[in-house]
Scaffold this motif. Structure first.
Motif, PDB file in Angstrom:
ATOM      1  N   VAL A 139       0.850  -1.199   0.000  1.00  0.00           N
ATOM      2  CA  VAL A 139       0.000   0.000   0.000  1.00  0.00           C
ATOM      3  C   VAL A 139       0.881   1.244   0.000  1.00  0.00           C
ATOM      4  N   ASP A 140       0.697   2.092  -1.017  1.00  0.00           N
ATOM      5  CA  ASP A 140       1.460   3.339  -1.118  1.00  0.00           C
ATOM      6  C   ASP A 140       0.744   4.522  -0.480  1.00  0.00           C
ATOM      7  N   GLU A 141      -0.583   4.517  -0.556  1.00  0.00           N
ATOM      8  CA  GLU A 141      -1.366   5.624  -0.002  1.00  0.00           C
ATOM      9  C   GLU A 141      -2.698   5.113   0.535  1.00  0.00           C
ATOM     10  N   PHE A 142      -3.242   5.874   1.478  1.00  0.00           N
ATOM     11  CA  PHE A 142      -4.608   5.687   1.959  1.00  0.00           C
ATOM     12  C   PHE A 142      -5.400   6.958   1.697  1.00  0.00           C
ATOM     13  N   TRP A 143      -6.663   6.801   1.325  1.00  0.00           N
ATOM     14  CA  TRP A 143      -7.665   7.858   1.434  1.00  0.00           C
ATOM     15  C   TRP A 143      -8.687   7.313   2.408  1.00  0.00           C
ATOM     16  N   LEU A 144      -8.672   7.779   3.652  1.00  0.00           N
ATOM     17  CA  LEU A 144      -9.602   7.286   4.659  1.00  0.00           C
ATOM     18  C   LEU A 144     -10.684   8.325   4.912  1.00  0.00           C
ATOM     19  N   ASN A 145     -11.919   7.904   4.767  1.00  0.00           N
ATOM     20  CA  ASN A 145     -13.073   8.749   5.050  1.00  0.00           C
ATOM     21  C   ASN A 145     -13.643   8.273   6.389  1.00  0.00           C
ATOM     22  N   ILE A 146     -13.223   8.930   7.465  1.00  0.00           N
ATOM     23  CA  ILE A 146     -13.473   8.463   8.828  1.00  0.00           C
ATOM     24  C   ILE A 146     -14.752   9.108   9.356  1.00  0.00           C
ATOM     25  N   HIS A 147     -15.737   8.272   9.643  1.00  0.00           N
ATOM     26  CA  HIS A 147     -17.055   8.754  10.059  1.00  0.00           C
ATOM     27  C   HIS A 147     -17.203   8.730  11.584  1.00  0.00           C
ATOM     28  N   PRO A 148     -17.885   9.709  12.152  1.00  0.00           N
ATOM     29  CA  PRO A 148     -18.007   9.817  13.609  1.00  0.00           C
ATOM     30  C   PRO A 148     -19.077   8.885  14.176  1.00  0.00           C
ATOM     31  N   ILE A 149     -18.807   7.597  14.057  1.00  0.00           N
ATOM     32  CA  ILE A 149     -19.759   6.577  14.501  1.00  0.00           C
ATOM     33  C   ILE A 149     -18.968   5.326  14.858  1.00  0.00           C
ATOM     34  N   THR A 150     -19.444   4.572  15.831  1.00  0.00           N
ATOM     35  CA  THR A 150     -18.876   3.259  16.132  1.00  0.00           C
ATOM     36  C   THR A 150     -19.972   2.223  15.940  1.00  0.00           C
ATOM     37  N   LEU A 151     -19.567   1.048  15.434  1.00  0.00           N
ATOM     38  CA  LEU A 151     -20.534  -0.024  15.187  1.00  0.00           C
ATOM     39  C   LEU A 151     -20.236  -1.284  15.991  1.00  0.00           C
ATOM     40  N   GLY A 152     -19.015  -1.416  16.465  1.00  0.00           N
ATOM     41  CA  GLY A 152     -18.669  -2.551  17.312  1.00  0.00           C
ATOM     42  C   GLY A 152     -18.334  -3.820  16.565  1.00  0.00           C
ATOM     43  N   SER A 153     -19.125  -4.164  15.564  1.00  0.00           N
ATOM     44  CA  SER A 153     -18.866  -5.387  14.806  1.00  0.00           C
ATOM     45  C   SER A 153     -18.916  -5.085  13.325  1.00  0.00           C
ATOM     46  N   GLY A 154     -18.336  -5.986  12.549  1.00  0.00           N
ATOM     47  CA  GLY A 154     -18.299  -5.825  11.101  1.00  0.00           C
ATOM     48  C   GLY A 154     -16.878  -5.991  10.598  1.00  0.00           C
ATOM     49  N   LYS A 155     -16.736  -6.089   9.298  1.00  0.00           N
ATOM     50  CA  LYS A 155     -15.409  -6.249   8.691  1.00  0.00           C
ATOM     51  C   LYS A 155     -14.577  -4.996   8.943  1.00  0.00           C
ATOM     52  N   LYS A 156     -13.339  -5.209   9.348  1.00  0.00           N
ATOM     53  CA  LYS A 156     -12.457  -4.099   9.721  1.00  0.00           C
ATOM     54  C   LYS A 156     -11.418  -3.839   8.636  1.00  0.00           C
ATOM     55  N   LEU A 157     -10.960  -2.595   8.599  1.00  0.00           N
ATOM     56  CA  LEU A 157      -9.903  -2.225   7.667  1.00  0.00           C
ATOM     57  C   LEU A 157      -8.585  -2.875   8.073  1.00  0.00           C
ATOM     58  N   PHE A 158      -8.259  -2.809   9.352  1.00  0.00           N
ATOM     59  CA  PHE A 158      -6.981  -3.326   9.822  1.00  0.00           C
ATOM     60  C   PHE A 158      -7.181  -4.561  10.694  1.00  0.00           C
ATOM     61  N   ASP A 159      -6.254  -5.515  10.559  1.00  0.00           N
ATOM     62  CA  ASP A 159      -6.204  -6.641  11.483  1.00  0.00           C
ATOM     63  C   ASP A 159      -4.772  -6.744  11.989  1.00  0.00           C
ATOM     64  N   ASN A 160      -4.422  -7.847  12.589  1.00  0.00           N
ATOM     65  CA  ASN A 160      -3.087  -7.982  13.187  1.00  0.00           C
ATOM     66  C   ASN A 160      -2.008  -8.413  12.212  1.00  0.00           C
ATOM     67  N   SER A 161      -2.335  -8.510  10.920  1.00  0.00           N
ATOM     68  CA  SER A 161      -1.340  -8.999   9.964  1.00  0.00           C
ATOM     69  C   SER A 161      -0.539  -7.888   9.297  1.00  0.00           C
ATOM     70  N   ALA A 162      -0.953  -6.625   9.456  1.00  0.00           N
ATOM     71  CA  ALA A 162      -0.246  -5.520   8.796  1.00  0.00           C
ATOM     72  C   ALA A 162       1.160  -5.373   9.363  1.00  0.00           C
ATOM     73  N   ILE A 163       2.139  -5.138   8.471  1.00  0.00           N
ATOM     74  CA  ILE A 163       3.494  -4.892   8.936  1.00  0.00           C
ATOM     75  C   ILE A 163       3.559  -3.485   9.525  1.00  0.00           C
ATOM     76  N   PRO A 164       4.455  -3.234  10.474  1.00  0.00           N
ATOM     77  CA  PRO A 164       4.615  -1.868  10.974  1.00  0.00           C
ATOM     78  C   PRO A 164       5.058  -0.955   9.827  1.00  0.00           C
ATOM     79  N   ALA A 165       4.394   0.176   9.672  1.00  0.00           N
ATOM     80  CA  ALA A 165       4.710   1.111   8.585  1.00  0.00           C
ATOM     81  C   ALA A 165       4.296   2.514   9.002  1.00  0.00           C
ATOM     82  N   ALA A 166       5.039   3.507   8.553  1.00  0.00           N
ATOM     83  CA  ALA A 166       4.732   4.902   8.850  1.00  0.00           C
ATOM     84  C   ALA A 166       4.112   5.562   7.626  1.00  0.00           C
TER      85      ALA A 166
END
Length: 197
Positions: A139-166
């Motif tokens: 992944v070279d770039e993200f465009w994240l459209n972050i909404h002011p809501i929490t849902l608690g469950s559902g498919k997530k963008l990030f899991d524990n498999s992402a490598i550390p990256a800045a």
């Protein structure tokens, strides 16, 4: 080399499933589809036009099926969508009536695509694909459209498999409805240290 840009509608707790409508993706009993609807406004619409500028697409199987069933008949809402190349990662689908569709079956195929000449490649939705890309540092770039809501469950963008990256914030917009639309560019490795170093 082509850039891979991940574009995602997410909640504050990272859920990205079915932002567009109640029937978009009900897998695993998800019942909150269409959660972005209350947050649309003129400002977010202008930024979305920029995010939807023509580029080749890389999609996971489920997102590809959703897109292929809708967008070919709604090109007035997304000009150029039928003309760009659509790359779909799938081991089960082999052909499509949607023109300019190419099927990939592995990370090696994606790496080869990324290292080829051509347009930037945008990834919409496709939670499992995004997690695979993050695991392999694609992944070279993200465009994240972050909404002011929490849902608690559902498919997530990030899991524990992402490598550390800045990542570096390139631009951002806060809409009147509270959505933060932020563009991040890959900046290198994660640096650690103590405060004041």
């Amino acid at each position: 080399m082509r850039k891979i840009i991940v574009l995602s509608f997410i909640t504050l707790d990272g859920v990205m499933q079915a932002p567009g409508g109640p029937e978009e993706d009900t897998s695993n009993g998800f019942k909150y589809g269409g959660w972005t609807a209350p947050y649309g406004d003129e400002v977010s619409g202008k930024v979305m036009q920029k995010q939807m500028t023509p580029a080749d697409l890389l999609l996971g199987r489920k997102t590809f099926e959703i897109f292929a069933s809708y967008w070919p008949e709604h090109i007035d809402q997304w000009p150029g969508i039928n003309d760009v190349t659509k790359y779909a990662l799938s081991n089960t689908i082999k052909k499509s009536d949607w023109k300019n569709t190419v099927f990939l079956t592995s990370v090696a195929d994606i790496e080869k695509l990324k290292n080829s000449e051509g347009n930037d490649i945008k990834v919409w939705g496709s939670s499992k694909l995004v997690q695979l890309l993050l695991k392999h540092d694609l992944v070279d770039e993200f465009w994240l459209n972050i909404h002011p809501i929490t849902l608690g469950s559902g498919k997530k963008l990030f899991d524990n498999s992402a490598i550390p990256a800045a990542f570096t914030l390139i631009e951002s917009t806060a809409t009147p409805s509270g959505v933060i639309m932020a563009n991040y560019k890959r900046a290198g490795e994660v640096r650690t240290g103590t405060v004041g170093e």
